[in-house]
Design a protein around this motif. Structure first.
Motif, PDB file in Angstrom:
ATOM      1  N   ALA A 177       0.832  -1.202   0.000  1.00  0.00           N
ATOM      2  CA  ALA A 177       0.000   0.000   0.000  1.00  0.00           C
ATOM      3  C   ALA A 177       0.867   1.252   0.000  1.00  0.00           C
ATOM      4  CB  ALA A 177      -0.928  -0.012   1.210  1.00  0.00           C
ATOM      5  N   LEU A 178       1.887   1.268   0.826  1.00  0.00           N
ATOM      6  CA  LEU A 178       2.786   2.420   0.896  1.00  0.00           C
ATOM      7  C   LEU A 178       3.569   2.581  -0.405  1.00  0.00           C
ATOM      8  CD1 LEU A 178       4.044   1.850   4.544  1.00  0.00           C
ATOM      9  CD2 LEU A 178       2.590   3.736   3.773  1.00  0.00           C
ATOM     10  N   LYS A 179       3.984   1.469  -0.983  1.00  0.00           N
ATOM     11  CA  LYS A 179       4.709   1.520  -2.255  1.00  0.00           C
ATOM     12  C   LYS A 179       3.822   2.099  -3.357  1.00  0.00           C
ATOM     13  CE  LYS A 179       8.096   0.452  -5.120  1.00  0.00           C
ATOM     14  NZ  LYS A 179       9.365   1.222  -5.120  1.00  0.00           N
ATOM     15  N   SER A 220      13.131   2.213   5.541  1.00  0.00           N
ATOM     16  CA  SER A 220      14.022   3.143   4.830  1.00  0.00           C
ATOM     17  C   SER A 220      13.269   4.181   4.015  1.00  0.00           C
ATOM     18  CB  SER A 220      14.967   2.350   3.913  1.00  0.00           C
ATOM     19  OG  SER A 220      14.231   1.517   3.041  1.00  0.00           O
ATOM     20  N   ASN A 221      12.079   3.839   3.530  1.00  0.00           N
ATOM     21  CA  ASN A 221      11.336   4.762   2.673  1.00  0.00           C
ATOM     22  C   ASN A 221      10.278   5.571   3.421  1.00  0.00           C
ATOM     23  OD1 ASN A 221      12.143   4.175  -0.342  1.00  0.00           O
ATOM     24  ND2 ASN A 221      12.075   2.194   0.709  1.00  0.00           N
ATOM     25  N   TRP A 222       9.833   5.064   4.572  1.00  0.00           N
ATOM     26  CA  TRP A 222       8.835   5.757   5.386  1.00  0.00           C
ATOM     27  C   TRP A 222       9.326   5.798   6.842  1.00  0.00           C
ATOM     28  CZ3 TRP A 222       4.409   7.732   3.034  1.00  0.00           C
ATOM     29  CH2 TRP A 222       4.184   7.314   1.716  1.00  0.00           C
ATOM     30  N   PRO A 223      10.453   6.450   7.087  1.00  0.00           N
ATOM     31  CA  PRO A 223      11.094   6.365   8.406  1.00  0.00           C
ATOM     32  C   PRO A 223      10.317   7.040   9.530  1.00  0.00           C
ATOM     33  CG  PRO A 223      12.196   8.004   7.043  1.00  0.00           C
ATOM     34  CD  PRO A 223      11.233   7.281   6.145  1.00  0.00           C
ATOM     35  N   GLU A 224       9.335   7.898   9.206  1.00  0.00           N
ATOM     36  CA  GLU A 224       8.612   8.619  10.249  1.00  0.00           C
ATOM     37  C   GLU A 224       7.255   7.999  10.571  1.00  0.00           C
ATOM     38  OE1 GLU A 224       8.551  12.821   9.607  1.00  0.00           O
ATOM     39  OE2 GLU A 224      10.729  12.957   9.406  1.00  0.00           O
ATOM     40  N   ILE A 225       6.966   6.826  10.011  1.00  0.00           N
ATOM     41  CA  ILE A 225       5.764   6.092  10.433  1.00  0.00           C
ATOM     42  C   ILE A 225       6.043   5.464  11.794  1.00  0.00           C
ATOM     43  CG2 ILE A 225       4.424   3.987   9.986  1.00  0.00           C
ATOM     44  CD1 ILE A 225       4.362   4.700   7.068  1.00  0.00           C
TER      45      ILE A 225
END
Length: 497
Positions: A177-179, A220-225
């Protein structure tokens, strides 16, 4: 701590329902292992406490469907590779109908559950939320699926509430989903705003790393989740519970309690609950031996009796959403029925369990990585038994939890050495007397403060050595005298000025 107060209550009129606008919203992703099935049954009995927005089949290192073309797959996870080998078509796949089958049983008990709380979601509503996510292989996130698109849609919607994403298996459908969001928006002028919005909205509660998609993509791609990572405290509600749960708590997981108070004579949904020696066998999983009464003595986990608890390793995820008064949702370091977690020293958006989140186990006298959950087992199991009763009993014959109040509030500034008095009260919709006690949750705060309860007054002695900014967490605990006896709490945080 040993002081008790018995309150004889007068008539009260409190509602068991939760205001819809304050409900936490959540999506479940699950690989369908037998412990997921048991977790889901408990989940349904607590589904009045939060807003379900998706029920998504996913895969994990233990369960995948295969692509139907005979493609061979080798796990990235060393444990799976060691146990099951390499080049596997499919692994212990339980199918994509078990959620729907359990919802059919939920539909039978649903009218009775409504007698106890009008917030229970309808079976039709829940059925409409079922989706198939990424299931072909462990860590599969190759393509968009109905499940990943549902998660994507909710992450991008206009609802400002957190979206609590539960990974009972792998995180791969969440990762997909994030991708997809990244693919759709990365090259647009709105990308940074969208990424910030999604990062602020999403919380991932993951039960271990059951694939490598968090490591390979999300981290690595969504480090602030925000991530709540449970790798240790789940064990007391998982297969090795006999090696983890203190002896005083084990009777509430044994067949003599489970069979009489939860599984039998509580309607068709609870009869589907997997337990030791119950004769049930999950289709698609050759490793499910626990239902065979001839195979449950002298196992590597211990010896078991009929109806003994097997595992609900994923229940900590949804229990984080159930408000029992411990006020742990915003700050999981406070501890609650889902466990206690500390902020990672390497990632300010990640909470973890482990040695740094251990509590003192009074039975062993040692710091115990599981005790932040095992300390609540009796209360959790009695609460589950009450919910089982709700499936079959009218309101007046069942028990419902009390409500605890502290007149001074739940956040108070104090001085070192100060003696603090707290005026306590309890109300019970069933008119049962309520036993009150108070104790200091040392590990959740900055140490110990002495607490006594007498005549509905809790007296807290703040240490003279306390320093500015220190916090002392006082848990007010009220248990009613109905059956099953139910417990609720108020946490009072005393902060040094």
């Amino acid at each position: 701590m040993k002081n008790f107060l018995l309150l004889l209550l007068t008539a009260v009129s409190i509602s068991t329902s939760v205001a819809q606008e304050t409900m936490k919203r959540t999506i479940v992703t699950t690989d369908g292992e037998i412990d997921d099935v048991d977790t889901f049954i408990r989940y349904l009995l607590y589904s009045n406490e939060f807003e379900t927005q998706g029920l998504v089949y996913s895969s994990s290192m233990w369960h995948w469907k295969g692509d139907g073309r005979g493609t061979k797959f080798t796990s990235e996870m060393e444990m799976t590779k060691r146990i099951y080998g390499e080049n596997i078509n499919d692994l212990r796949w339980p199918g994509t109908q078990w959620i729907q089958e359990l919802l059919a049983e939920y539909a039978i008990v649903y009218p009775n559950l409504l007698l106890h709380d009008e917030n229970y979601p309808s079976p039709q509503e829940l059925l409409g939320l079922v989706r198939i996510g990424n299931i072909d292989f462990e860590g599969d996130m190759a393509k968009r699926t109905e499940g990943s698109e549902l998660i994507k849609e909710k992450l991008l919607d206009g609802d400002d509430r957190d979206l609590f994403l539960q990974a009972w298996g792998g995180t791969n459908t969440i990762a997909r989903a994030l991708k997809s969001i990244e693919e759709d928006y990365k090259d647009t002028q709105d990308w940074q705003d969208i990424k910030e919005k999604v990062s602020k909205k999403a919380i991932i509660y993951t039960i271990m790393n059951q694939d490598a998609t968090y490591k390979n993509y999300i981290g690595s791609n969504w480090p602030e989740i925000r991530v709540f990572y449970n790798a240790n405290q789940l064990r007391c509600f998982a297969y090795p519970w006999k090696r983890v749960v203190p002896k005083s708590q084990q009777p509430f997981l044994e067949g003599s309690f489970m069979g009489a108070n939860i599984i039998n004579d509580h309607g068709p949904l609870l009869k589907k609950y997997y337990s030791y020696g119950d004769g049930q066998k999950q289709e698609g999983d050759p490793n499910h031996f626990e239902g065979d009464i001839t195979k449950i003595v002298n196992t590597e986990r211990g010896s078991f009796s009929k109806y003994d608890f097997i595992s609900e390793g994923d229940s900590p995820a949804f229990l984080h959403l159930v408000d029992v008064g411990l006020n742990n949702y915003e700050d999981p370091s406070r501890g609650g029925w889902s466990g206690r977690f500390v902020l990672s020293s390497e990632n300010p958006f990640r909470y973890e369990d482990g040695d740094k989140a251990a509590d003192l186990n009074p039975e062993s006298g040692e710091m115990d990585k599981s005790y932040p959950r095992t300390r609540w087992i009796k209360a959790m199991q009695l609460d589950f038994a009450a919910r089982a009763d709700w499936c079959v009993l009218p309101f007046e014959e069942a028990n419902h939890a009390p409500k605890i109040e502290v007149a001074e509030g739940t956040s108070i500034d104090v001085d070192p050495g100060e003696t603090v008095t707290l005026k306590l009260s309890a109300t019970d919709i069933d008119h049962h007397p309520v036993v009150l006690k108070a104790w200091c949750y040392d590990e959740a705060g900055d140490g110990h403060a002495e607490v006594k309860v007498e005549n509905a007054i809790a007296t807290v002695q703040i240490p003279k050595t306390a320093k500015k900014g220190n916090q002392f967490h006082i848990v007010i605990e009220g248990t009613d005298t109905g059956f099953p006896a139910l417990t609720r709490y108020k946490r009072v945080i005393l902060k040094i000025k």
